[in-house]
Design an enzyme around this catalytic site. Sequence first.
Site, PDB file in Angstrom:
ATOM      1  N   GLY A  50       0.866  -1.211  -0.059  1.00  0.00           N
ATOM      2  CA  GLY A  50      -0.168   0.080   0.117  1.00  0.00           C
ATOM      3  C   GLY A  50       0.884   1.363  -0.134  1.00  0.00           C
ATOM      4  N   CYS A  51       1.917   1.229   0.707  1.00  0.00           N
ATOM      5  CA  CYS A  51       2.746   2.478   0.889  1.00  0.00           C
ATOM      6  C   CYS A  51       3.560   2.673  -0.508  1.00  0.00           C
ATOM      7  CB  CYS A  51       3.835   2.265   2.062  1.00  0.00           C
ATOM      8  SG  CYS A  51       3.154   2.200   3.558  1.00  0.00           S
ATOM      9  N   THR A  52       3.729   1.663  -1.125  1.00  0.00           N
ATOM     10  CA  THR A  52       4.449   1.578  -2.515  1.00  0.00           C
ATOM     11  C   THR A  52       3.620   2.273  -3.655  1.00  0.00           C
ATOM     12  OG1 THR A  52       6.164  -0.182  -1.731  1.00  0.00           O
ATOM     13  CG2 THR A  52       5.930   0.405  -4.285  1.00  0.00           C
TER      14      THR A  52
END
Length: 165
Positions: free
Chosen positions: A52-54
């Site tokens: 998700g952060c990527t």
Amino acid sequence: MTQETHVIELGQSAPDFTLEGVGPQGETQVESTSLKGKPYLLYFYPRASTPGCTTQACDLRDHLAELRIPGGEGLTVLGVSPDALGALEMFLTKQALSFTLLSDHEHKLAEAYGVWVLKKLYGREFMGIERSSFLIDAQGRIAAFKRKVSPAKHVAWVQEALAQL
């Protein structure tokens, strides 16, 4: 586990900070006082290099040129996580990010923004970052914010918030 949640409201002064980080030019230190005079985006994410952060970081990278403040100037984007500088540097390099990532390893800034919260995953409770985004105006006030940001919809929210400045 207990948590003390700070309430952030539109129009209030953004919490001051000084954090170490990594940007396209290498290690850096960012002070909120040096950002006054121009709007910036402060977004909190749980952990570098997770799916998700990527997705969120790469979407910001891919649309950064489109994120303009009134008057046409590019928006300063700062990502904040509790990761150590080494993890941030690897994330920034691997994903070719063109903005600065800040290390809030003691989660003091996350606490000041009320995004260091009790989370639950697979029946386990722990403290962590609630994915959230804050648009700070040129006077250093909270102009817009969104909690529980969807990584894939983050850029659209930022564009809407910028249009309201």
